[in-house]
Structure formats: structure tokens, C-alpha cells
Write a protein that holds these residues in place. Structure first.
Motif, PDB file in Angstrom:
ATOM      1  N   LEU A  81       6.408   9.326 -61.804  1.00 26.34           N
ATOM      2  CA  LEU A  81       5.747  10.315 -60.955  1.00 26.34           C
ATOM      3  C   LEU A  81       4.244  10.306 -61.182  1.00 26.34           C
ATOM      4  N   VAL A  82       3.831  10.255 -62.428  1.00 25.86           N
ATOM      5  CA  VAL A  82       2.401  10.279 -62.756  1.00 25.86           C
ATOM      6  C   VAL A  82       1.702   9.036 -62.203  1.00 25.86           C
ATOM      7  N   VAL A  83       2.286   7.876 -62.406  1.00 24.09           N
ATOM      8  CA  VAL A  83       1.674   6.636 -61.931  1.00 24.09           C
ATOM      9  C   VAL A  83       1.623   6.597 -60.411  1.00 24.09           C
ATOM     10  N   CYS A  84       2.663   7.064 -59.744  1.00 24.48           N
ATOM     11  CA  CYS A  84       2.677   7.067 -58.278  1.00 24.48           C
ATOM     12  C   CYS A  84       1.646   8.037 -57.713  1.00 24.48           C
ATOM     13  N   LEU A  85       1.485   9.191 -58.341  1.00 27.64           N
ATOM     14  CA  LEU A  85       0.442  10.127 -57.896  1.00 27.64           C
ATOM     15  C   LEU A  85      -0.949   9.547 -58.141  1.00 27.64           C
ATOM     16  N   LEU A  86      -1.128   8.850 -59.248  1.00 25.02           N
ATOM     17  CA  LEU A  86      -2.406   8.189 -59.505  1.00 25.02           C
ATOM     18  C   LEU A  86      -2.682   7.083 -58.484  1.00 25.02           C
ATOM     19  N   LEU A  87      -1.636   6.384 -58.062  1.00 26.40           N
ATOM     20  CA  LEU A  87      -1.799   5.362 -57.030  1.00 26.40           C
ATOM     21  C   LEU A  87      -2.305   5.977 -55.730  1.00 26.40           C
ATOM     22  N   VAL A  88      -1.711   7.078 -55.324  1.00 28.61           N
ATOM     23  CA  VAL A  88      -2.166   7.759 -54.102  1.00 28.61           C
ATOM     24  C   VAL A  88      -3.597   8.251 -54.275  1.00 28.61           C
ATOM     25  N   LEU A  89      -3.910   8.817 -55.432  1.00 29.37           N
ATOM     26  CA  LEU A  89      -5.263   9.308 -55.697  1.00 29.37           C
ATOM     27  C   LEU A  89      -6.289   8.187 -55.582  1.00 29.37           C
ATOM     28  N   VAL A  90      -6.016   7.057 -56.206  1.00 31.31           N
ATOM     29  CA  VAL A  90      -6.963   5.949 -56.191  1.00 31.31           C
ATOM     30  C   VAL A  90      -7.139   5.397 -54.779  1.00 31.31           C
ATOM     31  N   GLY A 115      23.100   9.055 -44.412  1.00 34.68           N
ATOM     32  CA  GLY A 115      23.076  10.279 -45.190  1.00 34.68           C
ATOM     33  C   GLY A 115      22.368  10.145 -46.529  1.00 34.68           C
ATOM     34  N   ASP A 116      21.830   8.955 -46.823  1.00 28.95           N
ATOM     35  CA  ASP A 116      21.117   8.752 -48.081  1.00 28.95           C
ATOM     36  C   ASP A 116      19.738   9.391 -48.013  1.00 28.95           C
ATOM     37  N   VAL A 117      19.279   9.916 -49.148  1.00 22.95           N
ATOM     38  CA  VAL A 117      17.936  10.486 -49.245  1.00 22.95           C
ATOM     39  C   VAL A 117      17.242   9.917 -50.479  1.00 22.95           C
ATOM     40  N   LEU A 118      15.942   9.682 -50.358  1.00 25.95           N
ATOM     41  CA  LEU A 118      15.152   9.202 -51.478  1.00 25.95           C
ATOM     42  C   LEU A 118      14.515  10.348 -52.253  1.00 25.95           C
ATOM     43  N   VAL A 119      14.309  11.471 -51.589  1.00 28.92           N
ATOM     44  CA  VAL A 119      13.686  12.635 -52.213  1.00 28.92           C
ATOM     45  C   VAL A 119      14.681  13.781 -52.115  1.00 28.92           C
ATOM     46  N   THR A 120      15.279  14.124 -53.248  1.00 29.67           N
ATOM     47  CA  THR A 120      16.269  15.191 -53.231  1.00 29.67           C
ATOM     48  C   THR A 120      15.644  16.495 -53.692  1.00 29.67           C
ATOM     49  N   GLY A 121      16.246  17.589 -53.298  1.00 25.30           N
ATOM     50  CA  GLY A 121      15.789  18.904 -53.724  1.00 25.30           C
ATOM     51  C   GLY A 121      16.650  19.482 -54.826  1.00 25.30           C
ATOM     52  N   ARG A 122      17.544  18.665 -55.382  1.00 28.39           N
ATOM     53  CA  ARG A 122      18.456  19.155 -56.414  1.00 28.39           C
ATOM     54  C   ARG A 122      17.788  19.322 -57.774  1.00 28.39           C
ATOM     55  N   ASP A 123      16.706  18.614 -57.999  1.00 26.65           N
ATOM     56  CA  ASP A 123      15.966  18.769 -59.243  1.00 26.65           C
ATOM     57  C   ASP A 123      14.478  18.926 -58.897  1.00 26.65           C
ATOM     58  N   LEU A 124      13.620  18.931 -59.891  1.00 23.88           N
ATOM     59  CA  LEU A 124      12.200  19.171 -59.643  1.00 23.88           C
ATOM     60  C   LEU A 124      11.420  17.912 -59.286  1.00 23.88           C
ATOM     61  N   TRP A 125      12.000  16.738 -59.423  1.00 24.04           N
ATOM     62  CA  TRP A 125      11.251  15.508 -59.186  1.00 24.04           C
ATOM     63  C   TRP A 125      10.885  15.320 -57.720  1.00 24.04           C
ATOM     64  N   GLY A 126      11.783  15.616 -56.810  1.00 25.62           N
ATOM     65  CA  GLY A 126      11.498  15.458 -55.381  1.00 25.62           C
ATOM     66  C   GLY A 126      10.405  16.397 -54.889  1.00 25.62           C
ATOM     67  N   PRO A 127      10.560  17.715 -55.103  1.00 26.80           N
ATOM     68  CA  PRO A 127       9.490  18.625 -54.690  1.00 26.80           C
ATOM     69  C   PRO A 127       8.171  18.352 -55.416  1.00 26.80           C
ATOM     70  N   ALA A 128       8.225  17.925 -56.676  1.00 30.66           N
ATOM     71  CA  ALA A 128       6.991  17.613 -57.402  1.00 30.66           C
ATOM     72  C   ALA A 128       6.263  16.443 -56.750  1.00 30.66           C
ATOM     73  N   TRP A 129       7.019  15.470 -56.245  1.00 31.18           N
ATOM     74  CA  TRP A 129       6.406  14.331 -55.574  1.00 31.18           C
ATOM     75  C   TRP A 129       5.769  14.753 -54.254  1.00 31.18           C
ATOM     76  N   VAL A 130       6.502  15.469 -53.438  1.00 29.34           N
ATOM     77  CA  VAL A 130       5.995  15.855 -52.117  1.00 29.34           C
ATOM     78  C   VAL A 130       4.779  16.781 -52.255  1.00 29.34           C
ATOM     79  N   ILE A 131       4.886  17.793 -53.088  1.00 36.46           N
ATOM     80  CA  ILE A 131       3.773  18.728 -53.270  1.00 36.46           C
ATOM     81  C   ILE A 131       2.612  18.032 -53.987  1.00 36.46           C
ATOM     82  N   GLY A 132       2.928  17.139 -54.929  1.00 35.93           N
ATOM     83  CA  GLY A 132       1.881  16.421 -55.643  1.00 35.93           C
ATOM     84  C   GLY A 132       1.039  15.553 -54.730  1.00 35.93           C
ATOM     85  N   VAL A 133       1.662  14.901 -53.763  1.00 37.43           N
ATOM     86  CA  VAL A 133       0.904  14.063 -52.822  1.00 37.43           C
ATOM     87  C   VAL A 133      -0.051  14.929 -52.008  1.00 37.43           C
TER      88      VAL A 133
END
Length: 123
Positions: A38-47, A82-100
Motif C-alpha cells: 500500500l505504501v509503495v503504491c501510494l508513493l508511485l501515484v504521488l511521484v 463477480g470478482d473484485v480487486l478492492v474489497t470493503g471487508r477489511d481496511l486495505w481497500g478503503p485505505a487504497w481508494v481514500i489514499g489515492v
């Protein structure tokens, strides 16, 4: 404001592609190695968004930010099976979407001196 040149439009198209690439890679890889994926992907978007703003200006910023957010939002929806890459079942999906969104907003409010060259006055 002057109309954009052909070179500016081409650069904006390149930054749109880079934003789409960053959003796609981040959406696929943000859960790979927790929490560093998550950290590296957010840094990629930032850069990519920051460099796009520095290279092209606001056209580049809007293109790369729009590409990243568009990729994240499209890939966050359910696929045909029906497959999803970003789930809302844990904090990783919302953290990615909101982080971007937060990273894109952070670059929007970055000082101009971070992204523009200071030209010395001509005598």
C-alpha cells in the motif's frame, strides 16, 4: 491564459497514460505485501502526479490525477464474474481508494516552487 500547444497536449496524453498505469498497478498490487504494498503504491501515484505537474503544469496534473482516480474507480467495481480487486471487508481497500484521493489532493496543494523552475531575471 494562452491556448495549449500541440506539445502540451501530447505531454498531457502521456501523463494520462502514466496516471492510468499507476492507478492500475496500485489497485492490483496494494494488498500484495502488507503494509508496504500500500505504501509503495501510494508513493508511485504521488511521484507520477507530482512529476506530471512539474513537467506539463496543470494540464499534466489533471490528466495524471484523473487517470489514476479513473483506474482505481473502474477496477474497484465488480467484474463480470463477480470478482473484485478492492474489497470493503477489511481496511486495505478503503485505505487504497481514500489514499489515492488524498495523495492527488496533496499534490494539488503543493507549493508552486516545488514544481516550477525559478528563472533568474534577465538584465
Amino acid at each position: 491564459m494562452q491556448p495549449p500547444t500541440v506539445a502540451t497536449l501530447w505531454r498531457a496524453a502521456v501523463t494520462l497514460g502514466l496516471g492510468l498505469l499507476a492507478g492500475t498497478l496500485g489497485t492490483v498490487m496494494h494488498r500484495a505485501v502488507r503494509p508496504w504494498g500500500l505504501v509503495v503504491c501510494l508513493l508511485l501515484v504521488l511521484v507520477i502526479v507530482l512529476v506530471s505537474r512539474a513537467w506539463v503544469g496543470w494540464f499534466g496534473y489533471v490528466a495524471s490525477a484523473g487517470g489514476a482516480i479513473l483506474a482505481v474507480q473502474v477496477l474497484a467495481t465488480g467484474g463480470p464474474g463477480g470478482d473484485v480487486l478492492v474489497t470493503g471487508r477489511d481496511l486495505w481497500g478503503p485505505a487504497w481508494v481514500i489514499g489515492v484521493v488524498l495523495v492527488v489532493a496533496l499534490v494539488a496543494f503543493a507549493p508552486r516552487r516545488w514544481v516550477e523552475d525559478e528563472r533568474p531575471p534577465t538584465p
